[in-house]
Design a protein around this motif. Sequence first.
Motif, PDB file in Angstrom:
ATOM      1  N   ALA A  18      22.959 105.999 -32.638  1.00  0.00           N
ATOM      2  CA  ALA A  18      22.987 104.849 -33.553  1.00  0.00           C
ATOM      3  C   ALA A  18      24.391 104.257 -33.649  1.00  0.00           C
ATOM      4  CB  ALA A  18      22.474 105.263 -34.922  1.00  0.00           C
ATOM      5  N   GLN A  19      24.858 103.668 -32.547  1.00  0.00           N
ATOM      6  CA  GLN A  19      26.217 103.127 -32.472  1.00  0.00           C
ATOM      7  C   GLN A  19      26.393 101.830 -33.247  1.00  0.00           C
ATOM      8  OE1 GLN A  19      27.514 103.079 -28.160  1.00  0.00           O
ATOM      9  NE2 GLN A  19      25.357 103.599 -27.940  1.00  0.00           N
ATOM     10  N   GLY A  78      19.722 109.577 -35.395  1.00  0.00           N
ATOM     11  CA  GLY A  78      20.038 108.498 -34.464  1.00  0.00           C
ATOM     12  C   GLY A  78      18.830 108.067 -33.648  1.00  0.00           C
ATOM     13  N   TYR A 133      26.080 102.065 -42.119  1.00  0.00           N
ATOM     14  CA  TYR A 133      26.196 103.394 -42.713  1.00  0.00           C
ATOM     15  C   TYR A 133      26.569 103.350 -44.192  1.00  0.00           C
ATOM     16  CZ  TYR A 133      25.669 105.350 -38.079  1.00  0.00           C
ATOM     17  OH  TYR A 133      25.161 105.692 -36.852  1.00  0.00           O
ATOM     18  N   THR A 147      20.414 100.769 -29.964  1.00  0.00           N
ATOM     19  CA  THR A 147      21.638 101.286 -30.571  1.00  0.00           C
ATOM     20  C   THR A 147      21.491 101.485 -32.085  1.00  0.00           C
ATOM     21  OG1 THR A 147      22.463  99.032 -30.903  1.00  0.00           O
ATOM     22  CG2 THR A 147      23.101 100.148 -28.854  1.00  0.00           C
ATOM     23  N   GLY A 201      26.165 108.550 -34.674  1.00  0.00           N
ATOM     24  CA  GLY A 201      26.604 107.310 -34.030  1.00  0.00           C
ATOM     25  C   GLY A 201      27.971 107.382 -33.385  1.00  0.00           C
TER      26      GLY A 201
END
Length: 467
Positions: A185-186, A340, A190, A108, A172
């Motif tokens: 990319a959860q 991601g 950021y 993730t 994400g």
Amino acid sequence: MTRLIGLYALFILLFAGRTASGQHKYWLDQNSLATLSVTLPEPDRCSQWINACTYTLTEDQRSAVTAAGGILTPMLTFAPAALAHKDPILSFALEQIQANYFLKMGLTGKGVKIGIIDGGFLRADRDPTLSHLFEKGLVKSYKDYITPEMEPYGGAIGLDDNHGTEVWQLIGGYDKEKNILYGLAQEAEYYLARTDHGAYEKRIEEDLLILALEDMERQGIRLVNVSLGYNLGYSDASENYRPSQMDGKSTAIARAVEIAATQKGMLIVVAAGNEARDAWQTLSTPGDAQHALTVGASKFDIWDKMDYSSIGPDYTDFVKPDISVYSTLGTSYSTPIVTGLVACIWQMDSTLTNLEIIDILKQAGNFYPYPNNYLGYGVPTCPNIIKIMNGETIKRPQKVKTSKESYKLTRDFDTKYLVAFHKKDERNVMARVVYRPMGNKVKIKRITGARQTSLLIGTEVIEIFWE
């Protein structure tokens, strides 16, 4: 780069239905029960009105009942937070790169810092596809280099835009209502920087981009998405570039990206540009930087180049773009898919350098080792990435040598057309030609001056060497 209106309208999905893994609930008509010679669990409940009971059955029990002639009617149950048991639907771009392989590994982007340098992030804090990032405290910083006095995420339309918001969604983003995953990319962290004004183009935006890169490097950010590009269209025409300057060293931002990549260990993912149909044709800066990871746009079923996706120059000793991924809306939206993807690779192995990851992605492309300045090394997929990281072999393009002026291919084709990228050398395309099979045959003719031809059949590549 092109800016578009918002893509996603959302609600919150509260309940969805299914029971524990491997078991499902069914109605069973009691009139048939007496004739069944199978052992059943106790019913969950029964109805005298319809003379049926509900049973929670395993797959083996269900098969035994139906084989014995029992009449089963499946039903869904209500289960809070059923999304935890339900695989998400993938966006088309994630489907193309077979992102489910990374999802099954639990990747993730967790622990990876991602910088996004873009235009506006208008209403990002109210966007349901990004809400999980705010709720989990994964939004670490926001800096507006254009109008620092303006409220974050809340500038007026015209002064701000949502290009950065849309790019962020594809790094994400997750649509809870529809259970659609837009970016891998959860769980990354950021860092947002607004350096580009949606209402004008001035060279000062490039200075601000460099400043944001330097600030991010000081914050320990190794991965940065830049879905921006500069060539023509400046408010002052004297600031416009010439195509010959897209050489990786003529512009300040290309030099800055090169320093970030080669001296600071940063992986800068950059959009190639959307000017292939214009007189300009070639890519934008800083996508021309040699060690940027420059991303073009491909089609979906046949991994051909999108018509608008900018073409790499034929006067450098390196190929651009590096790779390509599906997008109908511009290379701005291919690029974040790759960002991601990189975050997940770095989560898998944090010891990899930026240049090693770029090399892995190139090797995972369907054209490797025969790139071209239309699609680079092609579309990378997660299964290929995993195999390369594990030292396993993957399918490569078939290599064909011929002394004839044409190449005949006979097979059952499952695509409507084939694409030949006729090249004047090992990477630079002279002409892109579409061929339509006649039954199970197609004849590829060598064009004058072509030394190699990459023949694309859906996702497969045959490399023809004309001798």
